[in-house]
Design a protein around this motif. Structure first.
Motif, PDB file in Angstrom:
ATOM      1  N   GLN A 139    -118.416 -64.023 -69.637  1.00 60.67           N
ATOM      2  CA  GLN A 139    -118.443 -65.469 -69.777  1.00 60.67           C
ATOM      3  C   GLN A 139    -118.291 -65.777 -71.268  1.00 60.67           C
ATOM      4  O   GLN A 139    -119.210 -66.207 -71.940  1.00 60.67           O
ATOM      5  CB  GLN A 139    -119.757 -66.045 -69.229  1.00 60.67           C
ATOM      6  CG  GLN A 139    -119.882 -67.556 -69.296  1.00 60.67           C
ATOM      7  CD  GLN A 139    -118.812 -68.287 -68.508  1.00 60.67           C
ATOM      8  OE1 GLN A 139    -118.150 -67.701 -67.665  1.00 60.67           O
ATOM      9  NE2 GLN A 139    -118.655 -69.572 -68.754  1.00 60.67           N
ATOM     10  N   GLN A 196    -122.507 -66.774 -60.874  1.00 59.36           N
ATOM     11  CA  GLN A 196    -121.091 -67.009 -61.138  1.00 59.36           C
ATOM     12  C   GLN A 196    -120.642 -68.355 -60.572  1.00 59.36           C
ATOM     13  O   GLN A 196    -119.870 -69.089 -61.202  1.00 59.36           O
ATOM     14  CB  GLN A 196    -120.243 -65.889 -60.520  1.00 59.36           C
ATOM     15  CG  GLN A 196    -120.226 -64.598 -61.301  1.00 59.36           C
ATOM     16  CD  GLN A 196    -119.210 -64.624 -62.437  1.00 59.36           C
ATOM     17  OE1 GLN A 196    -118.820 -65.683 -62.913  1.00 59.36           O
ATOM     18  NE2 GLN A 196    -118.797 -63.463 -62.882  1.00 59.36           N
ATOM     19  N   VAL A 222    -121.948 -71.118 -62.873  1.00 57.06           N
ATOM     20  CA  VAL A 222    -121.187 -71.203 -64.124  1.00 57.06           C
ATOM     21  C   VAL A 222    -119.824 -71.837 -63.884  1.00 57.06           C
ATOM     22  O   VAL A 222    -119.365 -72.681 -64.673  1.00 57.06           O
ATOM     23  CB  VAL A 222    -121.041 -69.794 -64.746  1.00 57.06           C
ATOM     24  CG1 VAL A 222    -119.989 -69.788 -65.839  1.00 57.06           C
ATOM     25  CG2 VAL A 222    -122.375 -69.314 -65.299  1.00 57.06           C
ATOM     26  N   GLY A 257    -121.392 -67.185 -75.948  1.00 56.96           N
ATOM     27  CA  GLY A 257    -120.366 -66.530 -75.144  1.00 56.96           C
ATOM     28  C   GLY A 257    -119.670 -65.423 -75.909  1.00 56.96           C
ATOM     29  O   GLY A 257    -119.427 -64.337 -75.384  1.00 56.96           O
TER      30      GLY A 257
END
Length: 587
Positions: free
Chosen positions: A59, A280, A283, A341
């Motif tokens: 990510q 996931q 996100v 990130g």
């Protein structure tokens, strides 16, 4: 659009806390005195931190900037990528993790030597190192470039600060520090994106209004069932091609497999894969909602023509700085989210690169290397790759546009990957220089690394490509499927021409009987056919243990268990049976 003292303080706090986690694990426990502790966190991690680390590893800032820009420009079709997450995580949990975990390997590429030979292992290792060294330089440089363009934040100060902090906590704290900083940075990423969504939606009249406006303007996409692989985003491209992409990331990538192997048991490793699925999806939803809110906000508060960003990788930052400009601290929180990130991705790269270099290139040549020397060398490798990352960030500043891009099978797959990637790059170079490519795609000027990596500016036009140009227009979501299929087909062809490997020479623990398991309700005769003409896994044949090798050590009782590993997970193979005729038993 300038940072306040509070914004700088929040950004600095991210770096300080990340460094503090590394120092804590450098001074606690066994103090990273063994290779096992430094590279595999002493195999003591529980599933939740492993799952959050798995999530954070890929990510990156590229995704945080790229996905909302994709939704803003082209609508919610990209959201269907979430359909690929189920199979993309179930397959690693039930096929890859059991094999890797029971083999007790440290590097993913050890499997290639156990299954094939040392040449294939070295090829895999060198390919991984080459790819990751380039990737981590871009991941470090690209967000700093975008931030500099929008806020005036000094470019190389950001690059050097991030690179040095990441190198510090990775070198001192090992994998355990990397995993726990990933957990912290994941929370920062979620907080930053959530703050932008909440404030942005409130400024335009609420999320319901955002959704209605997106529907009116055609930004809410339906299911596009067009099977054409040259269409950039369709349901099949995202849902099916995405599965292969997920397998390349969560199934065989060293950075992810290393986290599975750091879990205290195989069950914990599998649970970490299950736990990644809702994370996931969350996100992906946050990134897509950010894009919709950004679109609605721009409809009501359009930027002046002179203030519009030239590149789509700056869209998100322009929006954030505009919508949060009167809320001190929140711009700094989003920048901390952005750089979290990058930190999580490049720290994982440092650690995994040090691991494969140590286990695949150093130890085989120096088998008598003492534990203290091996640990010190592992730390020096992590430090060296950290400094190399800074050098690659400088190289990335001069690269301009960058696109995605068994031994013979591997080489064929690489050749196909480079063929498609370089062909796309050459086609794009003409566009970047002002000459539209045959398919009409217009790409941004040099330096727009984030946009190109996120593939947010590959919008098709009415002029269809032909011949090789059509081949170069293959959707980037099919790259993993295309290349892996090439590897398998070429590898099978070469095996047929040169003769199969004798069954006695194959370590049975490297084979997972997928078809017999999936088709367990078929008659035994049919299952024997799936096992290359041998006995099916469930037939009684008087089990006899055969000798198997694990890390070069003969083991006549099958794979040894790790601390905390449940019984009943070993494989045995019957004498004379084909390699796929595996049977579970307890020892």
């Amino acid at each position: 659009m300038e940072f306040t003292a509070i914004d700088y303080s929040i950004f600095a706090l991210l770096l300080v806390l990340s460094s503090a986690i590394g120092l804590f694990y450098a001074l606690s426990g066994d103090r990273q005195r063994t290779v096992q502790e430094f590279l595999l966190a002493n195999r003591t991690m529980s599933f939740l931190p492993v799952a959050l680390s798995l999530l954070a590893t890929f990510q990156s800032a590229v995704a945080i900037l790229g996905v909302p820009a994709e939704i803003y420009r082209f609508g919610t079709q990209y959201w269907f990528l979430g359909c690929s997450y189920l199979l993309g995580l179930l397959i690693p949990a039930h096929i890859f993790i059991p094999v890797f975990y029971r083999l007790r390997i440290t590097s993913t590429y050890e499997y290639l030597e156990l299954r094939f030979n040392k040449t294939v292992r070295i090829l895999g290792t060198v390919t991984f190192i080459f790819q990751m060294v380039i990737y981590m330089g871009v991941v470090l440089y690209a967000p700093a470039l975008a931030l500099n363009a929008v806020t005036g934040f000094d470019l190389w100060s950001a690059v050097l600060t991030m690179g040095l902090v990441c190198t510090l906590y990775t070198t001192l704290g090992g994998l355990k520090a990397v995993i726990w900083t990933d957990v912290f940075q994941t929370l920062v990423m979620l907080a930053g994106q959530l703050a932008v969504i909440v404030v942005g939606a409130q400024r335009v009249g609420g999320m319901a209004h955002v959704w209605r406006l997106a529907q009116q303007e055609g930004r809410i996409s339906g299911i596009d069932l067009d099977p054409d692989p040259f269409q950039r985003h369709t349901f099949w491209t995202l849902a099916v091609g995405g599965v292969f992409m997920m397998l390349s990331l969560y199934g065989v990538n060293q950075a992810q497999v290393q986290r599975y192997l750091s879990a205290r048991s195989e069950r914990e490793a599998k649970l970490s894969c299950y736990a990644v699925f809702p994370c996931q999806q969350l996100v992906l939803c946050l990134s897509c909602l950010t894009g919709l809110v950004m679109f609605a906000y721009d409809q009501q508060h359009p930027l002046a023509p002179s203030g519009r960003p030239g590149f789509s990788d700056q869209l998100v930052l322009y929006f954030v700085m505009d919508v949060l400009k009167d809320l001190p601290g929140l711009p700094g929180l989003f920048v901390a989210c952005l750089f979290s990130g990058s930190l999580s991705t490049i720290s994982s790269a440092f650690n995994s690169l040090a691991t494969v270099t140590m286990e695949d290139l150093v130890r085989p040549h120096y088998p008598g290397l003492s534990e203290p020397r091996a640990t010190l060398l592992s730390k020096l490798l992590a430090l060296g790759y950290g400094l190399l990352c800074l050098g690659m960030a400088y190289v990335s500043s001069m690269l301009g546009p960058v696109l995605q891009g068994a031994a013979v099978g591997l080489l064929a797959g690489l050749a196909m990957a480079f063929w498609v990637g370089i062909g796309s790059l050459l086609r794009s170079s003409g566009a970047a220089g002002g000459t539209p490519p045959p398919n009409g795609t217009v790409l941004p000027p040099d330096g727009n690394l984030t946009t190109l990596l996120a593939t947010t500016l590959l919008a098709p036009t009415s002029a269809p490509p032909r011949g090789l140009q059509k081949f170069y227009s293959l959707s980037y979501m099919w790259y993993s499927a295309h290349n892996s299929t090439t590897v398998v087909l070429v590898g099978l062809l070469v095996s047929l021409l040169t003769g199969p490997t004798p069954a006695a020479d194959v370590d049975p623990r490297t084979i997972y009987p997928v078809l017999p398991r999936l088709l367990c309700c078929l008659p035994p005769k049919c299952r024997r056919g799936l096992c290359c003409g041998g006995d099916s896994p469930d037939q009684d044949a008087g089990p006899r243990h055969t000798e198997a090798k694990s890390n070069g050590v003969a083991n006549s009782l099958g794979p040894p268990r790790w601390p905390g590993e449940e019984e009943g997970q070993g494989y045995i193979r019957r004498e004379g049976a084909p390699t796929c005729a595996l049977q579970e038993t307890s020892f």
